[in-house]
Design a protein around this motif. Structure first.
Motif, mmCIF file in Angstrom:
data_model
loop_
_atom_site.group_PDB
_atom_site.id
_atom_site.type_symbol
_atom_site.label_atom_id
_atom_site.label_comp_id
_atom_site.label_asym_id
_atom_site.label_seq_id
_atom_site.Cartn_x
_atom_site.Cartn_y
_atom_site.Cartn_z
ATOM 1 N N TYR A 50 0.834 -1.206 0.000
ATOM 2 C CA TYR A 50 0.000 0.000 0.000
ATOM 3 C C TYR A 50 0.868 1.254 0.000
ATOM 4 C CZ TYR A 50 -3.627 3.113 2.120
ATOM 5 O OH TYR A 50 -4.522 4.121 2.418
ATOM 6 N N THR A 51 2.145 1.110 0.326
ATOM 7 C CA THR A 51 3.084 2.210 0.582
ATOM 8 C C THR A 51 2.530 3.136 1.679
ATOM 9 O OG1 THR A 51 2.268 3.612 -1.239
ATOM 10 C CG2 THR A 51 4.049 2.075 -1.737
ATOM 11 N N PRO A 52 2.434 2.615 2.905
ATOM 12 C CA PRO A 52 1.688 3.297 3.961
ATOM 13 C C PRO A 52 2.531 4.270 4.783
ATOM 14 C CG PRO A 52 2.410 1.166 4.747
ATOM 15 C CD PRO A 52 2.940 1.303 3.326
ATOM 16 N N VAL A 53 1.864 4.815 5.801
ATOM 17 C CA VAL A 53 2.463 5.634 6.865
ATOM 18 C C VAL A 53 3.013 6.944 6.303
ATOM 19 C CG1 VAL A 53 3.924 5.623 8.915
ATOM 20 C CG2 VAL A 53 3.070 3.452 8.021
ATOM 21 N N THR A 54 2.090 7.759 5.835
ATOM 22 C CA THR A 54 2.447 9.088 5.337
ATOM 23 C C THR A 54 1.783 10.129 6.238
ATOM 24 O OG1 THR A 54 0.601 8.905 3.752
ATOM 25 C CG2 THR A 54 2.798 8.383 2.950
ATOM 26 N N PHE A 55 2.600 10.934 6.885
ATOM 27 C CA PHE A 55 2.099 11.947 7.818
ATOM 28 C C PHE A 55 1.921 13.301 7.131
ATOM 29 C CE2 PHE A 55 4.586 8.867 10.302
ATOM 30 C CZ PHE A 55 3.588 8.394 11.142
ATOM 31 N N THR A 56 2.785 13.611 6.190
ATOM 32 C CA THR A 56 2.639 14.859 5.447
ATOM 33 C C THR A 56 1.682 14.621 4.285
ATOM 34 O OG1 THR A 56 4.472 14.433 3.914
ATOM 35 C CG2 THR A 56 5.023 15.432 6.039
ATOM 36 N N ASN A 57 1.417 15.660 3.519
ATOM 37 C CA ASN A 57 0.533 15.549 2.357
ATOM 38 C C ASN A 57 1.329 15.659 1.070
ATOM 39 O OD1 ASN A 57 -1.932 15.300 3.801
ATOM 40 N ND2 ASN A 57 -1.932 17.514 4.171
ATOM 41 N N SER A 58 0.821 14.995 0.046
ATOM 42 C CA SER A 58 1.419 15.119 -1.278
ATOM 43 C C SER A 58 0.502 15.989 -2.129
ATOM 44 C CB SER A 58 1.651 13.736 -1.883
ATOM 45 O OG SER A 58 2.353 13.845 -3.099
ATOM 46 N N GLN A 59 -0.085 15.452 -3.186
ATOM 47 C CA GLN A 59 -0.952 16.271 -4.035
ATOM 48 C C GLN A 59 -2.274 16.609 -3.360
ATOM 49 O OE1 GLN A 59 0.160 17.346 -7.201
ATOM 50 N NE2 GLN A 59 2.037 16.557 -6.292
ATOM 51 N N PHE A 60 -2.822 15.633 -2.617
ATOM 52 C CA PHE A 60 -4.121 15.838 -1.969
ATOM 53 C C PHE A 60 -4.005 15.410 -0.503
ATOM 54 C CE2 PHE A 60 -4.919 15.365 -6.463
ATOM 55 C CZ PHE A 60 -5.769 16.439 -6.723
ATOM 56 N N PRO A 61 -4.768 16.045 0.392
ATOM 57 C CA PRO A 61 -4.541 15.868 1.830
ATOM 58 C C PRO A 61 -5.141 14.581 2.401
ATOM 59 C CG PRO A 61 -6.348 17.394 1.460
ATOM 60 C CD PRO A 61 -5.786 17.084 0.105
ATOM 61 N N HIS A 62 -4.682 14.259 3.618
ATOM 62 C CA HIS A 62 -5.241 13.169 4.423
ATOM 63 C C HIS A 62 -6.388 13.690 5.296
ATOM 64 C CE1 HIS A 62 -1.127 11.748 3.720
ATOM 65 N NE2 HIS A 62 -1.485 10.533 4.111
ATOM 66 N N LEU A 63 -7.326 12.801 5.607
ATOM 67 C CA LEU A 63 -8.244 13.007 6.719
ATOM 68 C C LEU A 63 -7.925 12.069 7.874
ATOM 69 C CD1 LEU A 63 -11.698 13.442 4.921
ATOM 70 C CD2 LEU A 63 -10.216 15.215 5.870
ATOM 71 N N THR A 64 -7.088 11.075 7.607
ATOM 72 C CA THR A 64 -6.696 10.138 8.652
ATOM 73 C C THR A 64 -5.744 10.812 9.637
ATOM 74 O OG1 THR A 64 -4.928 9.364 7.198
ATOM 75 C CG2 THR A 64 -6.972 8.094 7.215
ATOM 76 N N SER A 65 -5.824 10.389 10.895
ATOM 77 C CA SER A 65 -4.958 10.971 11.915
ATOM 78 C C SER A 65 -3.563 10.365 11.844
ATOM 79 C CB SER A 65 -5.548 10.716 13.310
ATOM 80 O OG SER A 65 -5.359 9.355 13.684
#
Length: 652
Positions: A499-514
């Motif tokens: 899945y290529t997981p564990v991203t805390f910063t944002n790339s092109q579009f943001p996270h809603l996950t904590s």
């Protein structure tokens, strides 16, 4: 007694016939109905005929025995094949059944959800004859955690399979989680039941929950090889019947035949159904169990581990020498053994070329992995390097170079098809790579089919809508939290998932996950090569506890247990490595939750150190609790909306 051991019974047997079984008769034939049970009596398979004469169409019926409560999982599985050359194995006469065979196997794996595998099942072979006097064998196994069956043809000849008649009919009230078919297997799962059931073509694996709620089952296939093609499921004709369907001729830019050509003697892939509780789904290794054993005798060189990877944060390949150095340094800082050079490494600049990059990576004590386009006319993608994996001669030349350069493995991308010749291409890559002790990661590819057991140098597959989709459009921002809670019960059940997981910063579009949710994915999502996708500061800016957690979290496991969860809502999973347990828990919903964790899976009369890293007051805050616990204790963890937590338990 063999027959009793194998639990083969006749529904129409009299007490006298059962007594004969007790006296040692090993197999029985009748025109009506056979029953094959698993060794633990939980799985019950009826083999029956459409008109009770021994001639006609044949079917399976599958039930689950949950502590004495019998639930029908699949009401009917149609059986048979139609060959292009005028041979139909639809209406058939049952000629004989084999003596029952107890399957009991132990084997080890260098990676995956568990290191020591054990399976038990009962096998019976049913021999049928069609109107043309051709014989077909149905090889049926009832395992303790599901069933597997395949077809076998032993006579001589070359044929094209026009249609496989295998289909699975479920109750209208059966809940289902299915992903619309797409060649890259990167869709979202849809939950549906009853009148809301969509009629479509679906990819594997497909998850179902029976009306009685205590029975779950997962449809998949295993041991697909160059003698057949991959398949998909279609319920377009009947919303409650999922028929095995061959591939779209347009897949892979229309290259290759969509109908499989077979040469007798021949065996089909295994049709696999994992059956039981949700924990049974998560823990099952049935897809690997029915695959051929490893062809690699010495696996000491196969080393799972974490990987630094620049593509997600840069939204570009690794043509920049300085970027390569930054991510090699990230691997060093995080104690990760690998870094991946993605596409464009063959046109590297800005201070150094490929040889300079590899020299720098090695000087830092890190091992490089390198990306390749699978090449050929089957893909529209022109990204380079391309064509270097396309045939045996090219692969031998390339693997020879990589071996000399100290490269540990390859990532091969953009297959775009599961036609028969593409299946063979996958396996040819694995076989040639093994000769050079080269690990392999397939991307833009099919879902696992048990190949990691046969070729344990196959470390992971993509075949998932993963973190890359934060770069592909705004949709994943909203859908990721729910999607993440479905994958542990579906895609990741059947094999490694990058899945290529564990991203805390944002790339092109943001996270809603904590942040807690993201950290938990390092445990929840199993991948022998775990590509942690964030930029260097995404990890360096973390507090010490989560940073240390990511340095130490394993990527291959000895044992896996589901503690609680439901697809689309939440999941809490525990995985063991040696004597340490790691826990990951995520909330897929937009409400805060208090999660009660019990520790009855721990050894009694021992004390353990528990470290929990969880959501703080807001979604970008992590807080850490350190406790001493025993197997009788419990802990409540608060999760934010779309939140989560990670934990590690070590013996004191």
């Amino acid at each position: 007694m063999d027959c009793i051991k194998a639990h083969i019974e006749k529904n129409i047997f009299s007490k006298a016939i059962l007594m004969m079984l007790l006296l040692g008769f090993s197999s029985w034939f009748s025109a009506n109905n056979w029953v094959v049970k698993s060794p633990n009596d939980k799985i019950i398979v009826n083999v029956f005929n459409s008109n009770n004469t021994g001639n006609g169409n044949w079917f399976l019926n599958v039930k689950f025995n949950n502590n004495g409560k019998i639930t029908e999982a699949i009401s009917k599985i149609d059986l048979g094949l139609i060959l292009w050359e005028g041979n139909s194995f639809g209406e058939m006469k049952l000629l004989k059944t084999s003596k029952p065979l107890l399957i009991k196997e132990n084997y080890s794996m260098p990676h995956g959800k568990s290191s020591q595998r054990h399976n038990e099942g009962n096998e019976v072979v049913f021999t049928f004859e069609n109107k043309e006097k051709k014989k077909l064998n149905l090889i049926l196994r009832a395992y303790n955690d599901g069933i597997a069956f395949r077809y076998s043809l032993s006579e001589k000849g070359n044929y094209t399979v026009l249609e496989e008649l295998t289909s699975y009919t479920v109750g209208n009230d059966t809940a289902r989680w299915t992903e619309k078919w797409n060649p890259a297997n990167e869709g979202l799962y849809s939950a549906m039941a009853g009148d809301k059931t969509q009629q479509e073509e679906w990819g594997y694996p497909a998850l179902f929950q029976a009306k009685e709620k205590n029975c779950w089952f997962l449809l998949h296939e295993s041991a697909v090889d160059g003698n057949y093609c991959g398949s998909k499921l279609s319920n377009r004709a009947d919303k409650n019947t999922y028929k095995i369907t061959f591939l779209d001729p347009k897949d892979g830019r229309g290259k290759g035949e969509s109908l499989p050509k077979i040469t007798f003697p021949w065996k089909s892939p295994w049709r696999v159904i994992i059956i039981g509780s949700l924990n049974d789904m998560v823990a099952s290794t049935l897809v690997d169990d029915v695959a051929p054993p490893s062809v690699i005798k010495n696996t000491d060189w196969i080393k799972p581990g974490a990987v630094s990877w620049n593509y997600w944060s840069d939204n570009h390949g690794t043509r920049d020498f300085k970027t390569v150095c930054e991510f090699a340094d990230l691997a060093v800082a995080m104690d990760w053994p690998y870094t991946l050079l993605d596409w464009e490494w063959d046109s590297m600049g800005n201070g150094g070329n490929l040889e300079d990059a590899l020299q720098y990576i090695h000087s830092r004590g890190v091992k490089p992995l390198m990306w390749y386009n699978s090449g050929g006319d089957h893909t529209w993608v022109a990204s380079t390097p391309k064509d270097r994996m396309l045939n045996h001669e090219n692969r031998i030349e390339e693997f020879s170079k990589l071996k000399k350069l100290g490269v540990a493995g390859v990532k091969v991308d953009f297959f775009e098809s599961e036609k028969q010749e593409m299946i063979q291409y996958y396996l040819d890559i694995l076989e040639d790579a093994a000769k050079f002790e080269m690990m392999v990661y397939f991307h833009g590819c099919l879902v696992p089919r048990g190949w990691a057991r046969t070729y344990p140098n196959l470390m992971t597959y993509e075949a998932v809508r993963g973190a890359e989709w934060y770069n592909n459009g705004p949709e994943f921002t909203a859908t990721a939290p729910v999607h993440n809670t479905i994958l542990p019960f579906t895609r990741n059940v059947v094999g490694s998932m990058d899945y290529t997981p564990v991203t805390f910063t944002n790339s092109q579009f943001p996270h809603l996950t904590s942040y807690g949710h993201e950290l938990a994915l390092s445990v929840l999502f199993e991948s022998a090569l775990q590509h942690f996708a964030d930029r260097p500061e995404g990890y360096s800016d973390l507090p010490d506890a989560p940073k240390q957690f990511l340095k130490e979290v394993p990527t291959a496991w000895d044992e896996t247990k589901l503690l609680q969860g439901f697809p689309g809502k939440e999941v809490v999973m525990a995985r063991r490595k040696n004597t340490d347990w790691y826990i990951g828990g995520i909330n897929g919903e937009n409400v805060e939750k208090n999660v009660l964790i019990t520790f009855d899976f721990l050894e009694k009369n021992k004390k353990y150190k528990l470290r929990i890293i969880k959501d703080g007051k807001h979604d970008k805050q992590l807080v850490t609790d350190d406790l001493v616990i025993g197997s009788a204790d419990s802990v409540t963890v608060k999760e934010l909306r779309r939140g989560g937590f990670a934990a590690v338990i070590s013996p004191l």
